[in-house]
Design a protein around this motif. Structure first.
Motif, PDB file in Angstrom:
ATOM      1  N   LEU A  25       0.743  -1.094  -0.144  1.00  0.00           N
ATOM      2  CA  LEU A  25       0.227  -0.142  -0.221  1.00  0.00           C
ATOM      3  C   LEU A  25       0.630   1.296   0.079  1.00  0.00           C
ATOM      4  O   LEU A  25       2.056   1.218   0.117  1.00  0.00           O
ATOM      5  CB  LEU A  25      -1.114   0.047   1.198  1.00  0.00           C
ATOM      6  CG  LEU A  25      -1.775  -1.200   1.472  1.00  0.00           C
ATOM      7  CD1 LEU A  25      -2.459  -1.090   2.756  1.00  0.00           C
ATOM      8  CD2 LEU A  25      -2.777  -1.227   0.342  1.00  0.00           C
ATOM      9  N   ARG A  40      -5.208   9.525   0.200  1.00  0.00           N
ATOM     10  CA  ARG A  40      -5.888   8.403   0.556  1.00  0.00           C
ATOM     11  C   ARG A  40      -5.047   7.279   0.444  1.00  0.00           C
ATOM     12  O   ARG A  40      -3.987   7.224  -0.343  1.00  0.00           O
ATOM     13  CB  ARG A  40      -7.306   8.308  -0.717  1.00  0.00           C
ATOM     14  CG  ARG A  40      -6.664   8.037  -1.877  1.00  0.00           C
ATOM     15  CD  ARG A  40      -6.166   9.133  -2.849  1.00  0.00           C
ATOM     16  NE  ARG A  40      -6.830  10.095  -3.076  1.00  0.00           N
ATOM     17  CZ  ARG A  40      -6.623  11.454  -3.357  1.00  0.00           C
ATOM     18  NH1 ARG A  40      -5.390  11.785  -3.601  1.00  0.00           N
ATOM     19  NH2 ARG A  40      -7.478  12.319  -3.442  1.00  0.00           N
ATOM     20  N   THR A  41      -5.533   6.050   0.724  1.00  0.00           N
ATOM     21  CA  THR A  41      -4.686   5.000   0.679  1.00  0.00           C
ATOM     22  C   THR A  41      -4.840   4.230  -0.569  1.00  0.00           C
ATOM     23  O   THR A  41      -5.993   4.056  -1.187  1.00  0.00           O
ATOM     24  CB  THR A  41      -4.996   3.666   1.560  1.00  0.00           C
ATOM     25  OG1 THR A  41      -5.185   4.568   3.079  1.00  0.00           O
ATOM     26  CG2 THR A  41      -4.296   2.584   1.919  1.00  0.00           C
ATOM     27  N   LEU A  42      -3.848   3.885  -1.393  1.00  0.00           N
ATOM     28  CA  LEU A  42      -3.764   3.045  -2.654  1.00  0.00           C
ATOM     29  C   LEU A  42      -3.232   1.875  -2.750  1.00  0.00           C
ATOM     30  O   LEU A  42      -2.128   1.793  -1.993  1.00  0.00           O
ATOM     31  CB  LEU A  42      -3.652   3.960  -3.869  1.00  0.00           C
ATOM     32  CG  LEU A  42      -4.374   5.367  -4.273  1.00  0.00           C
ATOM     33  CD1 LEU A  42      -3.983   5.902  -5.155  1.00  0.00           C
ATOM     34  CD2 LEU A  42      -5.847   4.891  -4.116  1.00  0.00           C
ATOM     35  N   VAL A  43      -3.499   0.860  -3.460  1.00  0.00           N
ATOM     36  CA  VAL A  43      -2.594  -0.072  -3.632  1.00  0.00           C
ATOM     37  C   VAL A  43      -1.452   0.257  -4.397  1.00  0.00           C
ATOM     38  O   VAL A  43      -1.833   0.963  -5.476  1.00  0.00           O
ATOM     39  CB  VAL A  43      -3.365  -1.582  -4.473  1.00  0.00           C
ATOM     40  CG1 VAL A  43      -2.380  -2.600  -4.704  1.00  0.00           C
ATOM     41  CG2 VAL A  43      -4.578  -1.795  -3.505  1.00  0.00           C
ATOM     42  N   PHE A  54      -3.645   2.171  -9.479  1.00  0.00           N
ATOM     43  CA  PHE A  54      -4.719   2.001 -10.440  1.00  0.00           C
ATOM     44  C   PHE A  54      -6.171   2.729  -9.851  1.00  0.00           C
ATOM     45  O   PHE A  54      -6.253   2.569  -8.631  1.00  0.00           O
ATOM     46  CB  PHE A  54      -4.858   0.653 -10.469  1.00  0.00           C
ATOM     47  CG  PHE A  54      -4.190   0.052 -11.664  1.00  0.00           C
ATOM     48  CD1 PHE A  54      -3.030  -0.258 -11.414  1.00  0.00           C
ATOM     49  CD2 PHE A  54      -4.401  -0.242 -13.074  1.00  0.00           C
ATOM     50  CE1 PHE A  54      -1.811  -0.801 -12.045  1.00  0.00           C
ATOM     51  CE2 PHE A  54      -3.429  -0.626 -13.837  1.00  0.00           C
ATOM     52  CZ  PHE A  54      -2.117  -0.875 -13.383  1.00  0.00           C
ATOM     53  N   ILE A  55      -6.550   3.519 -10.522  1.00  0.00           N
ATOM     54  CA  ILE A  55      -7.976   4.416  -9.922  1.00  0.00           C
ATOM     55  C   ILE A  55      -8.899   4.567 -11.181  1.00  0.00           C
ATOM     56  O   ILE A  55      -8.667   4.341 -12.241  1.00  0.00           O
ATOM     57  CB  ILE A  55      -7.312   5.806  -9.606  1.00  0.00           C
ATOM     58  CG1 ILE A  55      -6.580   6.743 -10.715  1.00  0.00           C
ATOM     59  CG2 ILE A  55      -6.262   5.902  -8.424  1.00  0.00           C
ATOM     60  CD1 ILE A  55      -6.124   8.002 -10.269  1.00  0.00           C
ATOM     61  N   ASN A  56     -10.011   5.445 -10.612  1.00  0.00           N
ATOM     62  CA  ASN A  56     -10.928   5.283 -11.661  1.00  0.00           C
ATOM     63  C   ASN A  56     -10.913   7.012 -12.015  1.00  0.00           C
ATOM     64  O   ASN A  56     -11.107   7.824 -11.025  1.00  0.00           O
ATOM     65  CB  ASN A  56     -12.289   5.064 -10.837  1.00  0.00           C
ATOM     66  CG  ASN A  56     -13.455   5.050 -12.168  1.00  0.00           C
ATOM     67  OD1 ASN A  56     -13.976   5.987 -12.560  1.00  0.00           O
ATOM     68  ND2 ASN A  56     -13.434   3.804 -12.730  1.00  0.00           N
ATOM     69  N   SER A  59     -13.408   9.931 -10.445  1.00  0.00           N
ATOM     70  CA  SER A  59     -12.991  10.585  -9.261  1.00  0.00           C
ATOM     71  C   SER A  59     -12.335  12.088  -9.517  1.00  0.00           C
ATOM     72  O   SER A  59     -11.655  12.010 -10.643  1.00  0.00           O
ATOM     73  CB  SER A  59     -12.257   9.702  -8.367  1.00  0.00           C
ATOM     74  OG  SER A  59     -11.419  10.839  -7.542  1.00  0.00           O
ATOM     75  N   LYS A  61      -9.750  13.173  -8.195  1.00  0.00           N
ATOM     76  CA  LYS A  61      -8.593  13.083  -8.032  1.00  0.00           C
ATOM     77  C   LYS A  61      -7.924  13.001  -9.098  1.00  0.00           C
ATOM     78  O   LYS A  61      -6.824  13.136  -9.522  1.00  0.00           O
ATOM     79  CB  LYS A  61      -8.200  12.116  -6.857  1.00  0.00           C
ATOM     80  CG  LYS A  61      -8.366  10.490  -7.569  1.00  0.00           C
ATOM     81  CD  LYS A  61      -7.840   9.616  -6.330  1.00  0.00           C
ATOM     82  CE  LYS A  61      -8.233   8.254  -6.266  1.00  0.00           C
ATOM     83  NZ  LYS A  61      -9.742   8.041  -6.468  1.00  0.00           N
ATOM     84  N   GLN A 120     -17.350   8.279  -8.866  1.00  0.00           N
ATOM     85  CA  GLN A 120     -17.040   8.232  -7.556  1.00  0.00           C
ATOM     86  C   GLN A 120     -16.595   9.243  -6.804  1.00  0.00           C
ATOM     87  O   GLN A 120     -16.515  10.583  -7.338  1.00  0.00           O
ATOM     88  CB  GLN A 120     -15.265   7.327  -7.719  1.00  0.00           C
ATOM     89  CG  GLN A 120     -14.893   6.725  -6.444  1.00  0.00           C
ATOM     90  CD  GLN A 120     -13.427   6.394  -6.573  1.00  0.00           C
ATOM     91  OE1 GLN A 120     -12.623   6.658  -7.595  1.00  0.00           O
ATOM     92  NE2 GLN A 120     -13.102   5.205  -6.044  1.00  0.00           N
ATOM     93  N   SER A 121     -16.853   9.209  -5.550  1.00  0.00           N
ATOM     94  CA  SER A 121     -16.893  10.476  -4.436  1.00  0.00           C
ATOM     95  C   SER A 121     -17.809  11.362  -4.419  1.00  0.00           C
ATOM     96  O   SER A 121     -17.980  12.129  -3.797  1.00  0.00           O
ATOM     97  CB  SER A 121     -15.246  11.067  -4.500  1.00  0.00           C
ATOM     98  OG  SER A 121     -14.262   9.872  -4.516  1.00  0.00           O
TER      99      SER A 121
HETATM  100  C1  LIG Z   1      -6.197  -0.821   1.787  1.00  0.00           C
HETATM  101  C2  LIG Z   1      -6.798   0.144   0.822  1.00  0.00           C
HETATM  102  C3  LIG Z   1      -6.528   0.002  -0.599  1.00  0.00           C
HETATM  103  C4  LIG Z   1      -7.112   0.906  -1.621  1.00  0.00           C
HETATM  104  N1  LIG Z   1      -6.691   0.664  -2.810  1.00  0.00           N
HETATM  105  C5  LIG Z   1      -7.130   1.684  -3.844  1.00  0.00           C
HETATM  106  C6  LIG Z   1      -6.547   1.565  -5.012  1.00  0.00           C
HETATM  107  O1  LIG Z   1      -5.834   0.650  -5.463  1.00  0.00           O
HETATM  108  N2  LIG Z   1      -7.564   2.386  -6.010  1.00  0.00           N
HETATM  109  C7  LIG Z   1      -8.343   3.136  -5.684  1.00  0.00           C
HETATM  110  O2  LIG Z   1      -8.920   3.902  -6.443  1.00  0.00           O
HETATM  111  N3  LIG Z   1      -8.767   3.458  -4.422  1.00  0.00           N
HETATM  112  C8  LIG Z   1      -8.356   2.434  -3.423  1.00  0.00           C
HETATM  113  N4  LIG Z   1      -8.540   2.411  -1.988  1.00  0.00           N
HETATM  114  C9  LIG Z   1      -9.770   3.711  -1.834  1.00  0.00           C
HETATM  115  C10 LIG Z   1      -9.199   4.898  -1.611  1.00  0.00           C
HETATM  116  O3  LIG Z   1      -8.535   4.942  -0.374  1.00  0.00           O
HETATM  117  C11 LIG Z   1     -10.195   6.042  -1.635  1.00  0.00           C
HETATM  118  O4  LIG Z   1     -11.452   5.918  -0.438  1.00  0.00           O
HETATM  119  C12 LIG Z   1     -11.101   6.266  -3.178  1.00  0.00           C
HETATM  120  O5  LIG Z   1     -10.185   6.008  -4.166  1.00  0.00           O
HETATM  121  C13 LIG Z   1     -11.629   7.509  -3.334  1.00  0.00           C
HETATM  122  O6  LIG Z   1     -10.903   8.596  -3.037  1.00  0.00           O
HETATM  123  P1  LIG Z   1     -11.051   9.848  -3.552  1.00  0.00           P
HETATM  124  O7  LIG Z   1     -12.353  10.579  -2.909  1.00  0.00           O
HETATM  125  O8  LIG Z   1      -9.907  10.732  -3.153  1.00  0.00           O
HETATM  126  O9  LIG Z   1     -11.220   9.728  -4.902  1.00  0.00           O
HETATM  127  C14 LIG Z   1      -8.195   1.630  -1.164  1.00  0.00           C
HETATM  128  C15 LIG Z   1      -8.435   1.972   0.254  1.00  0.00           C
HETATM  129  C16 LIG Z   1      -8.067   1.206   1.192  1.00  0.00           C
HETATM  130  C17 LIG Z   1      -8.183   1.136   2.564  1.00  0.00           C
END
Ligand SMILES: Cc1cc2nc3c(=O)[nH]c(=O)nc-3n(C[C@H](O)[C@H](O)[C@H](O)COP(=O)(O)O)c2cc1C
Length: 190
Positions: A25, A40-43, A54-56, A59, A61, A120-121
């Protein structure tokens, strides 16, 4: 001293070996269009040897992360923190499409929900409404990645390593700034 990206990879591999739940992470920060810091946490993934997320794209962001962001990791198992300043570039569509197929069912459905129902969001009436709409989603057949599923390669411009494991208790803090083909190294007061 190793190349700082090789050092990052080696430190992360040690964290993986120790089954550190944070090894996969990162925290990604940007400044949103209202001037507020968002985290935010991402993989933290790798695409052909380059770090990636990898994101959508639905959002908010997406807009700023397409250029640059700050990335943070801390691995308790090895007691090392990294802070990165990165420039981003899109992951190739074909790679995104193939790796999207490996996602579990729920995130796949969510990606189509962002595409077809609501981005998203954004606020939604209730969780009940969300689950109802997800159930009724008209998914394409065959199930392919929606256009808004995206990946970003992280090109590291600056990397700071803080190592807490010094025998004398004084942390080792090293900053590396990219200079064309090499790195300028500075020791920082920890
Ligand atoms: C452990 C964990 C892994 C996550 N991995 C991803 C990820 O790889 N991609 C993603 O878009 N959001 C991931 N999320 C969710 C984001 O933290 C976040 O809630 C979401 O992307 C929306 O964020 P935004 O409002 O800033 O767009 C993860 C959350 C956690 C707790």
């Amino acid at each position: 001293m190793l190349d700082p990206i090789a050092q990052f990879t080696q430190d992360r591999a040690r964290a993986w070996q120790q089954k550190d739940p944070m090894a996969g992470l990162c925290t990604v920060a940007n400044i949103d269009t209202a001037g507020q810091v968002q985290l935010r946490t991402l993989v933290l993934r790798e695409v052909e040897g380059t770090l990636a997320i990898f994101i959508n794209a639905s959002s908010p962001k997406w807009r700023t992360l397409q250029q640059a962001c700050a990335v943070h990791t801390y691995w308790p198992s090895v007691q090392i923190q990294y802070r990165l300043q990165v420039e981003t570039a899109p992951v190739g569509d074909e790679f995104v499409a193939n790796s999207w197929q490996l996602r579990p069912d729920a995130p796949k459905k969510m990606d189509w929900f962002y595409q077809l129902i609501e981005t998203q969001s954004k606020p939604i009436a209730s969780r009940r409404k969300l689950l109802q709409q997800l159930d009724q989603l008209d998914l394409p057949n065959p199930l392919v990645a929606p256009e808004q599923a995206k990946g970003l390669l992280l090109h590291i411009m600056q990397i700071e390593r803080l190592d807490l494991t010094q025998a004398n208790g004084v942390h080792d803090r090293q900053l590396f700034i990219r200079q064309k083909d090499t790195w300028q190294q500075q020791t920082l007061v920890p």
